[in-house]
Write a protein that holds these residues in place. Structure first.
Motif, PDB file in Angstrom:
ATOM      1  N   VAL A 223      14.536   5.662  -2.094  1.00  9.85           N
ATOM      2  CA  VAL A 223      15.101   6.943  -1.690  1.00  9.85           C
ATOM      3  C   VAL A 223      15.241   7.819  -2.922  1.00  9.85           C
ATOM      4  O   VAL A 223      16.003   7.495  -3.834  1.00  9.85           O
ATOM      5  CB  VAL A 223      16.454   6.765  -0.983  1.00  9.85           C
ATOM      6  CG1 VAL A 223      17.052   8.122  -0.624  1.00  9.85           C
ATOM      7  CG2 VAL A 223      16.296   5.906   0.262  1.00  9.85           C
ATOM      8  N   GLY A 224      14.491   8.910  -2.966  1.00 13.02           N
ATOM      9  CA  GLY A 224      14.528   9.836  -4.078  1.00 13.02           C
ATOM     10  C   GLY A 224      14.959  11.219  -3.628  1.00 13.02           C
ATOM     11  O   GLY A 224      15.395  11.422  -2.486  1.00 13.02           O
ATOM     12  N   PRO A 225      14.818  12.213  -4.506  1.00 13.16           N
ATOM     13  CA  PRO A 225      15.273  13.571  -4.169  1.00 13.16           C
ATOM     14  C   PRO A 225      14.558  14.182  -2.968  1.00 13.16           C
ATOM     15  O   PRO A 225      15.149  14.941  -2.218  1.00 13.16           O
ATOM     16  CB  PRO A 225      14.975  14.361  -5.456  1.00 13.16           C
ATOM     17  CG  PRO A 225      14.924  13.329  -6.542  1.00 13.16           C
ATOM     18  CD  PRO A 225      14.372  12.096  -5.910  1.00 13.16           C
ATOM     19  N   ASN A 226      13.279  13.864  -2.791  1.00 11.93           N
ATOM     20  CA  ASN A 226      12.512  14.488  -1.710  1.00 11.93           C
ATOM     21  C   ASN A 226      12.272  13.556  -0.526  1.00 11.93           C
ATOM     22  O   ASN A 226      11.421  13.840   0.314  1.00 11.93           O
ATOM     23  CB  ASN A 226      11.149  14.955  -2.243  1.00 11.93           C
ATOM     24  CG  ASN A 226      11.284  16.020  -3.307  1.00 11.93           C
ATOM     25  OD1 ASN A 226      12.126  16.910  -3.179  1.00 11.93           O
ATOM     26  ND2 ASN A 226      10.483  15.937  -4.354  1.00 11.93           N
ATOM     27  N   VAL A 227      13.000  12.456  -0.456  1.00 10.88           N
ATOM     28  CA  VAL A 227      12.792  11.454   0.600  1.00 10.88           C
ATOM     29  C   VAL A 227      13.776  11.711   1.738  1.00 10.88           C
ATOM     30  O   VAL A 227      14.965  11.962   1.501  1.00 10.88           O
ATOM     31  CB  VAL A 227      12.954  10.031   0.035  1.00 10.88           C
ATOM     32  CG1 VAL A 227      12.886   9.008   1.158  1.00 10.88           C
ATOM     33  CG2 VAL A 227      11.871   9.744  -0.989  1.00 10.88           C
ATOM     34  N   THR A 228      13.276  11.631   2.960  1.00  5.98           N
ATOM     35  CA  THR A 228      14.109  11.824   4.142  1.00  5.98           C
ATOM     36  C   THR A 228      14.070  10.582   5.027  1.00  5.98           C
ATOM     37  O   THR A 228      13.083   9.841   5.030  1.00  5.98           O
ATOM     38  CB  THR A 228      13.632  13.030   4.968  1.00  5.98           C
ATOM     39  OG1 THR A 228      12.269  12.816   5.360  1.00  5.98           O
ATOM     40  CG2 THR A 228      13.720  14.314   4.163  1.00  5.98           C
ATOM     41  N   PRO A 293      11.590  -0.800  -5.772  1.00  7.57           N
ATOM     42  CA  PRO A 293      10.295  -0.273  -6.222  1.00  7.57           C
ATOM     43  C   PRO A 293      10.423   1.190  -6.630  1.00  7.57           C
ATOM     44  O   PRO A 293      11.426   1.851  -6.363  1.00  7.57           O
ATOM     45  CB  PRO A 293       9.411  -0.426  -4.980  1.00  7.57           C
ATOM     46  CG  PRO A 293      10.374  -0.288  -3.837  1.00  7.57           C
ATOM     47  CD  PRO A 293      11.668  -0.913  -4.301  1.00  7.57           C
ATOM     48  N   ALA A 294       9.388   1.675  -7.243  1.00  6.82           N
ATOM     49  CA  ALA A 294       9.337   3.095  -7.585  1.00  6.82           C
ATOM     50  C   ALA A 294       9.009   3.910  -6.346  1.00  6.82           C
ATOM     51  O   ALA A 294       8.311   3.452  -5.437  1.00  6.82           O
ATOM     52  CB  ALA A 294       8.298   3.340  -8.667  1.00  6.82           C
ATOM     53  N   GLY A 295       9.523   5.107  -6.316  1.00  8.28           N
ATOM     54  CA  GLY A 295       9.251   5.995  -5.191  1.00  8.28           C
ATOM     55  C   GLY A 295       8.121   6.944  -5.497  1.00  8.28           C
ATOM     56  O   GLY A 295       7.643   7.042  -6.632  1.00  8.28           O
ATOM     57  N   SER A 296       7.683   7.649  -4.475  1.00 12.37           N
ATOM     58  CA  SER A 296       6.620   8.638  -4.655  1.00 12.37           C
ATOM     59  C   SER A 296       7.199   9.890  -5.290  1.00 12.37           C
ATOM     60  O   SER A 296       8.259  10.374  -4.894  1.00 12.37           O
ATOM     61  CB  SER A 296       5.987   8.981  -3.303  1.00 12.37           C
ATOM     62  OG  SER A 296       6.965   9.472  -2.408  1.00 12.37           O
ATOM     63  N   VAL A 297       6.524  10.377  -6.296  1.00 11.45           N
ATOM     64  CA  VAL A 297       6.979  11.564  -7.026  1.00 11.45           C
ATOM     65  C   VAL A 297       6.078  12.730  -6.645  1.00 11.45           C
ATOM     66  O   VAL A 297       4.851  12.638  -6.728  1.00 11.45           O
ATOM     67  CB  VAL A 297       6.936  11.342  -8.549  1.00 11.45           C
ATOM     68  CG1 VAL A 297       7.385  12.593  -9.280  1.00 11.45           C
ATOM     69  CG2 VAL A 297       7.806  10.151  -8.926  1.00 11.45           C
ATOM     70  N   ARG A 298       6.687  13.806  -6.229  1.00 11.01           N
ATOM     71  CA  ARG A 298       5.942  15.006  -5.853  1.00 11.01           C
ATOM     72  C   ARG A 298       6.179  16.106  -6.884  1.00 11.01           C
ATOM     73  O   ARG A 298       7.286  16.262  -7.390  1.00 11.01           O
ATOM     74  CB  ARG A 298       6.371  15.485  -4.463  1.00 11.01           C
ATOM     75  CG  ARG A 298       6.121  14.462  -3.364  1.00 11.01           C
ATOM     76  CD  ARG A 298       6.693  14.930  -2.037  1.00 11.01           C
ATOM     77  NE  ARG A 298       6.418  13.990  -0.980  1.00 11.01           N
ATOM     78  CZ  ARG A 298       7.173  12.945  -0.705  1.00 11.01           C
ATOM     79  NH1 ARG A 298       8.241  12.699  -1.445  1.00 11.01           N
ATOM     80  NH2 ARG A 298       6.865  12.118   0.277  1.00 11.01           N
ATOM     81  N   GLU A 299       5.142  16.848  -7.127  1.00 11.02           N
ATOM     82  CA  GLU A 299       5.270  17.931  -8.080  1.00 11.02           C
ATOM     83  C   GLU A 299       6.075  19.072  -7.463  1.00 11.02           C
ATOM     84  O   GLU A 299       5.874  19.451  -6.309  1.00 11.02           O
ATOM     85  CB  GLU A 299       3.891  18.452  -8.486  1.00 11.02           C
ATOM     86  CG  GLU A 299       3.061  17.437  -9.272  1.00 11.02           C
ATOM     87  CD  GLU A 299       1.745  18.028  -9.728  1.00 11.02           C
ATOM     88  OE1 GLU A 299       1.518  19.219  -9.426  1.00 11.02           O
ATOM     89  OE2 GLU A 299       0.971  17.313 -10.383  1.00 11.02           O
ATOM     90  N   VAL A 300       6.992  19.618  -8.262  1.00 14.08           N
ATOM     91  CA  VAL A 300       7.815  20.733  -7.827  1.00 14.08           C
ATOM     92  C   VAL A 300       7.216  22.006  -8.408  1.00 14.08           C
ATOM     93  O   VAL A 300       7.203  22.213  -9.629  1.00 14.08           O
ATOM     94  CB  VAL A 300       9.278  20.560  -8.283  1.00 14.08           C
ATOM     95  CG1 VAL A 300      10.114  21.745  -7.840  1.00 14.08           C
ATOM     96  CG2 VAL A 300       9.852  19.266  -7.719  1.00 14.08           C
ATOM     97  N   ASN A 301       6.701  22.852  -7.532  1.00 15.74           N
ATOM     98  CA  ASN A 301       6.062  24.090  -7.980  1.00 15.74           C
ATOM     99  C   ASN A 301       7.041  25.265  -8.037  1.00 15.74           C
ATOM    100  O   ASN A 301       6.848  26.185  -8.843  1.00 15.74           O
ATOM    101  CB  ASN A 301       4.902  24.444  -7.048  1.00 15.74           C
ATOM    102  CG  ASN A 301       3.812  23.386  -7.069  1.00 15.74           C
ATOM    103  OD1 ASN A 301       3.502  22.818  -8.124  1.00 15.74           O
ATOM    104  ND2 ASN A 301       3.228  23.100  -5.914  1.00 15.74           N
TER     105      ASN A 301
END
Length: 308
Positions: A223-228, A293-301
């Motif tokens: 669960v990261g910043p952009n995970v729902t 585990p590591a989460g998926s990281v999305r680029e913040v534009n």
């Protein structure tokens, strides 16, 4: 109908009425024609006409031969059989097309999953190479080491790296289908036996964050910043990845302190209520070693600061 009952209703004498009666004789009210027909004629006149026509035809020797009746019945049976045969043929053709479409879609899904897996592995390998090169260039000076420390903290906050440490393990098991298939008292979603919903897991995750968790995963998904965590029909998706019961929620942090706070949190209280009302399985345990585990990281534009 007896004569006395007819007189009680007014009689059928057309001369009876207020204008014609004898002395000391009750006045009779004539029965209207519609009411008289309802009382006397119990069948529609069409039935009588049809019966008379059939009787007249039989008397005149015009009765339909029996073989003609059989022929009409045979034609009707053949027509029904033809309709059913056509429907079955169309159903078979449709089923064949549906199966072929299902196989084609399944093959496309497997190909897309394999491509996604390959691309994910390539991304992870390239990210590891970038991290190695970055550390090699920054470890030589004090400023570089300070920058690396800040980057490591940012990676942990963004769930970009796997973490290991002590923490809590919360296992939530959906009771599933009841033994009594007619029992709908266990339904929280109409027409479904699903009890655990996305809002329940969301409340648990928020309670763990409030209890001092440093990293959280749900169903093996970080669960990261952009995970729902959201509902999709009868399933639950975490970061658009489906998870199934039992739902395992891992949280890294001080186990004892986090467990004490979590025991009094709204998340665990909701689970206890579901345990009593619906038979949901709830188990909370502390552990010295929890791996996330590591989460998926999305680029913040684009980003916008809110507040101070």
């Amino acid at each position: 109908m007896t004569q006395s009952f007819r007189k009680t209703l007014g009689g059928f004498d057309p001369n009876a009425g207020r204008s014609a009666h004898a002395a000391d004789k009750p006045t009779l009210i004539p029965v209207p024609s519609l009411l008289r027909s309802l009382l006397t004629e119990h069948l529609d006149p069409g039935y009588a006409a049809a019966a008379e026509a059939r009787a007249a035809g039989e008397a005149a020797g015009k009765r339909r031969p029996r073989w003609q009746n059989w022929a009409w019945q045979l034609c009707g049976a053949l027509l029904i059989a033809a309709v059913f045969a056509t429907a079955m043929a169309q159903a078979r053709n449709t089923a064949t097309g549906v199966r072929e479409t299902q196989h084609a879609l399944a093959g496309s899904v497997r190909s897309a999953e394999a491509a996604t897996t390959d691309l994910t592995a390539r991304r992870d390998a390239l990210a590891e190479q970038v991290d190695t090169e970055r550390r090699r260039r920054l470890e030589g000076g004090a400023l570089g080491q300070q920058l690396l420390g800040r980057l490591d903290q940012a990676d942990v906050a963004a769930a970009a790296v796997p973490v290991i440490g002590p923490g809590l393990t919360t296992t939530v098991t959906d009771p599933g289908v009841s033994q009594n298939l007619s029992d709908v008292s266990k339904e929280r979603v109409t027409g479904s036996q699903q009890v655990i919903l996305d809002r329940d897991l969301q409340l648990v995750v928020n309670s763990l964050w409030a209890g001092g968790a440093e990293a959280v995963s749900v169903g093996g998904v970080r669960v990261g910043p952009n995970v729902t965590v959201r509902q999709a029909g009868g399933g639950i998706l975490v970061d658009n990845q489906p998870i199934a019961s039992p739902y395992v929620i891992l949280a890294i942090g001080p186990p004892n302190a986090m467990k004490d706070i979590f025991e009094r949190s709204p998340g665990l209280q909701r689970l206890r209520l579901l345990e009593i009302s619906y038979g949901v399985g709830v188990q909370v345990s502390a552990s010295d070693t929890v791996t996330l585990p590591a989460g998926s990281v999305r680029e913040v534009n684009f980003a916008k600061q809110i507040g101070q």
